[in-house]
Design an enzyme around this catalytic site. Structure first.
Site, PDB file in Angstrom:
ATOM      1  CB  ALA A 409      57.338  30.486 -48.238  1.00 33.47           C
ATOM      2  CD  GLU A 439      54.164  28.324 -49.387  1.00 31.16           C
ATOM      3  OE1 GLU A 439      52.998  28.164 -49.499  1.00 31.16           O
ATOM      4  OE2 GLU A 439      54.511  28.672 -48.244  1.00 31.16           O
ATOM      5  CD  GLU A 466      48.735  26.205 -44.965  1.00 30.62           C
ATOM      6  OE1 GLU A 466      49.780  25.840 -45.063  1.00 30.62           O
ATOM      7  OE2 GLU A 466      47.863  27.253 -44.980  1.00 30.62           O
ATOM      8  CG  HIS A 567      51.324  31.617 -38.408  1.00 39.52           C
ATOM      9  ND1 HIS A 567      52.872  31.739 -38.692  1.00 39.52           N
ATOM     10  CD2 HIS A 567      50.952  31.593 -40.636  1.00 39.52           C
ATOM     11  CE1 HIS A 567      53.050  31.094 -40.335  1.00 39.52           C
ATOM     12  NE2 HIS A 567      52.451  30.491 -40.439  1.00 39.52           N
ATOM     13  CE1 TYR A 577      50.680  26.415 -42.228  1.00 44.08           C
ATOM     14  CE2 TYR A 577      49.572  27.742 -40.515  1.00 44.08           C
ATOM     15  CZ  TYR A 577      49.764  28.204 -42.089  1.00 44.08           C
ATOM     16  OH  TYR A 577      49.958  28.983 -42.498  1.00 44.08           O
TER      17      TYR A 577
END
Length: 668
Positions: A409, A439, A466, A567, A577
């Site tokens: 995503a 998102e 984030e 990632h 994150y």
């Protein structure tokens, strides 16, 4: 990320690739892309203004860019003009790069890989040159704050800085594109007769005939999430991780070239560049995240201890001995980054009200579009704008059946002009509903700062970006879910509250060490502490140290388990994150206060509160135009990251966990 029009838009010739089967054709295609960008690169090479007639496009595109040495001292006015020109040129380049990137991730072919690599290469060439030119303004007096900040952010603009050597720059861009594509195309093809229960049914349990020969990440993640058969879990885990060894040599070369580019623009290595984007020195930043980790580690340790006890009861002491790390395949997530999918095994009080949102989503026939609409409705309830019509026309919501795509995503503003999209293979699950909020948080950030100068079009720091959607997801309380028909009843009393807190902690708290260790691994690779022949050993040492999680099967340096996490091959820094998990509770506390809520923090929902929406919008509109402590102060009045809000939120659960863990040998 910036934005793109449709892949077939004739105004963007680099987006179409008809009949490009041969290597020669792909090279020609890449050269056409460079030709379209050459005037912009030429502007950078000549220091602004019109392209120099003495510099042909072919020379500029190949990377042999001339430089000029001004004879007169630089002035504040020249600095202002310089950043204005950079703004125009970066916008053009980033639109081209992200347009190509969008197409590549939605249509993975050799041709679109070449397009994406060319866009990365052109951007990297320009940014490296612009950074060198910006050094002329170091120490110049009288530069206004906005210009000074743009000059600073320019140095941080390229996540993977490219070397000045044209051949190495091209190689680096190609490596990035190839690693991302390898991940997106990854599949495991089980031996005959293996995993048949999962190969003969689709995601909805409908029969498939013939069975699937190969399983993609969605399929394998479904096994990890739903199966309680240890052998199946192990095969699915090993199957996905088998896609990564092919990336190892590429990753080592990528690290070498990225480091070379970072050194050319004044950083010790690429990791030091990444740690410089937080309005403090890299050393101060490392110390600050360690402070935050030490604040939350006791809560994680209590959760780990209880979870291990419950998993041992399910799978046996031979699989999970006392005071041992938990095998990674038993935690319900392909990377054991969260534990929420084993909630059924660790639920404090079974029968105290169902928290099964997945079943309700399916019963009420929520398709992908309806789920995204539900996510949007939370943002608009706060007085924020509706998503533009183009969002619904251009986003990818489901995995196509006719091509390979990167299903991880992501959110996009492809043309850096409110061209909002998400790319996601949505299934009717609570996990995906929360991911949609995440998102859309990115997209709403894009929406409220897209009129700022290009270098300000980012979050106050990447952890802010984030954290926005996840902050709103904290308001998706049982009461909210009941009101929209996704729970039959709100769990009542202390038992119901502890069930909900456990479900949240398995996501939010369990993630914390994983959010920290990925970049710790990369920083050590990039600074040379971890050599190529120790990549996997160092990876599992960190996973054991921070998470208390172990590899479920023997591993060696023939493996490259970091590459099985998106990632890493996609060059996305990850400590953001970890920060987002801390920030979101701090944001939530501030927004609840703005909404006038005075009860326990875990029961607050800001849904429908316009005052909270005003506070949030005021921070979003700043983008990265101010240092992040100032943006935080706009929302909360605070100027320091604080894990206290997370600890306050989970205080009831932590007290319960301590009682449950009496007699257990906690730790590993």
């Amino acid at each position: 990320m910036p934005a793109l029009d449709r892949p077939s838009d004739p105004s963007k010739p680099w987006l179409v690739s008809p009949g490009l089967g041969s290597r020669t054709a792909r090279v020609k295609l890449k050269h056409r892309l460079f030709a379209s960008l050459a005037p912009v690169i030429a502007l950078a090479a000549c220091g602004g203004g019109e392209p120099s007639p003495q510099v042909p496009s072919s020379t500029v595109a190949s990377g042999s860019q001339p430089t000029t040495t001004p004879s007169a001292p630089a002035t504040a006015e020249e600095a202002k003009k310089f950043v204005a020109q950079v703004d125009k040129e970066l916008r053009h380049l980033w639109i081209a790069r992200d347009s190509a990137g969008w197409v590549n991730q939605n249509f993975i072919t050799d041709d679109t890989e070449a397009l994406s690599a060319a866009g990365e290469e052109a951007t990297a060439a320009y940014v490296s040159e612009a950074i060198q030119k910006a050094r002329r303004f170091d120490g110049v007096q009288g530069i206004d704050p906005d210009t000074q900040r743009q000059l600073l952010l320019l140095k941080l603009a390229q996540v993977v800085p490219a070397p000045s050597n044209a051949a190495e720059r091209e190689e680096l861009a190609k490596l990035q594109s190839e690693m991302t594509a390898t991940y997106g195309k990854g599949k495991y093809c089980p031996p005959e007769g293996h995993l048949m229960a999962w190969r003969t049914k689709d995601a909805d349990g409908k029969p498939l005939n013939p069975p699937k020969a190969c399983l993609n990440l969605d399929d394998l993640s479904r096994i990890i999430k739903k199966s309680r058969n240890e052998a199946e879990l192990l095969e699915a885990w090993k199957g996905w991780h088998s896609i990564a060894p092919a990336m190892k040599d590429k990753y080592a070369r990528y690290a070498e070239l990225g480091n070379k580019g970072a050194k050319e623009i004044g950083f010790a290595d690429m990791g030091a560049l990444w740690r410089s984007g937080y309005d403090m020195t890299p050393e101060a930043f490392e110390a600050d995240i360690e402070r935050l980790w030490q604040d939350v580690k006791p809560l994680y340790d209590d959760l780990h201890c209880y979870t291990r006890k419950k998993l041992r009861a399910k799978y046996g002491k031979d699989k999970i001995p006392d005071k041992a790390p938990i095998p990674a395949h038993l935690l319900g997530n392909m990377w054991a980054q969260e534990f929420n999918n084993v909630y059924d095994l660790v639920e404090p009080y079974p029968g105290q009200g169902s928290l099964d949102v997945d079943k309700k989503l399916k019963d009420k026939r929520y398709d992908a579009t309806k789920m995204v609409k539900l996510g949007e409705s939370f943002f608009t309830s706060l007085g924020l704008d509706a998503l533009p019509k183009t969002f619904w026309e251009r986003s990818l919501f489901t995995r196509p059946k006719d091509r390979d795509v990167v299903c991880h995503a992501s959110a996009w503003d492809v043309t850096w002009n409110d061209d909002l999209r998400i790319k996601m293979c949505i299934e009717p699950t609570e996990d995906d509903l929360i991911t949609i909020h995440h998102e859309l948080g990115h997209d709403y950030y894009f929406h409220y700062y897209y009129k700022l100068p290009t270098l300000f079009q980012a979050g106050a720091n990447d952890g802010f970006h984030e954290g926005i959607g996840d902050t709103l997801a904290l308001s998706v309380t049982p009461e909210y879910l009941k009101n929209i028909g996704l729970l039959d009843a709100v769990p009542q009393g202390d038992k119901g509250k502890l069930n909900f807190q456990m479900k949240m902690a398995l996501d939010k708290v369990a993630f914390l060490p994983f959010g920290l260790l990925i970049d710790k691994w990369r920083w050590d690779v990039l600074n040379g502490k971890t050599p190529k022949d120790k990549y996997n050993e160092a990876w599992w040492a960190l996973r054991t140290k921070y998470q208390g999680v172990a590899a479920p099967a023997p591993r060696s340096e023939a493996d490259f388990d970091p590459g099985a996490k998106f990632h890493v091959p996609a060059s996305t820094p990850y400590v953001r994150y970890f920060l987002a998990r801390i920030y979101q509770f701090q944001f939530h506390r501030a927004l609840c206060k703005a909404a006038g809520f005075t009860g326990p923090l875990d029961q607050c929902s800001i849904y429908g509160n316009k005052e909270a929406g005003k506070k949030l919008r005021a921070m979003l509109e700043l983008g990265q135009s101010k240092p992040w402590p100032e943006a935080l102060a706009v929302l909360s009045g605070e100027k320091k990251a604080d894990a206290g809000a997370m600890l306050e939120y989970f205080a009831p659960l932590r007290a319960w966990l301590k009682d449950q863990n009496k007699g257990e040998q906690c730790g590993w």
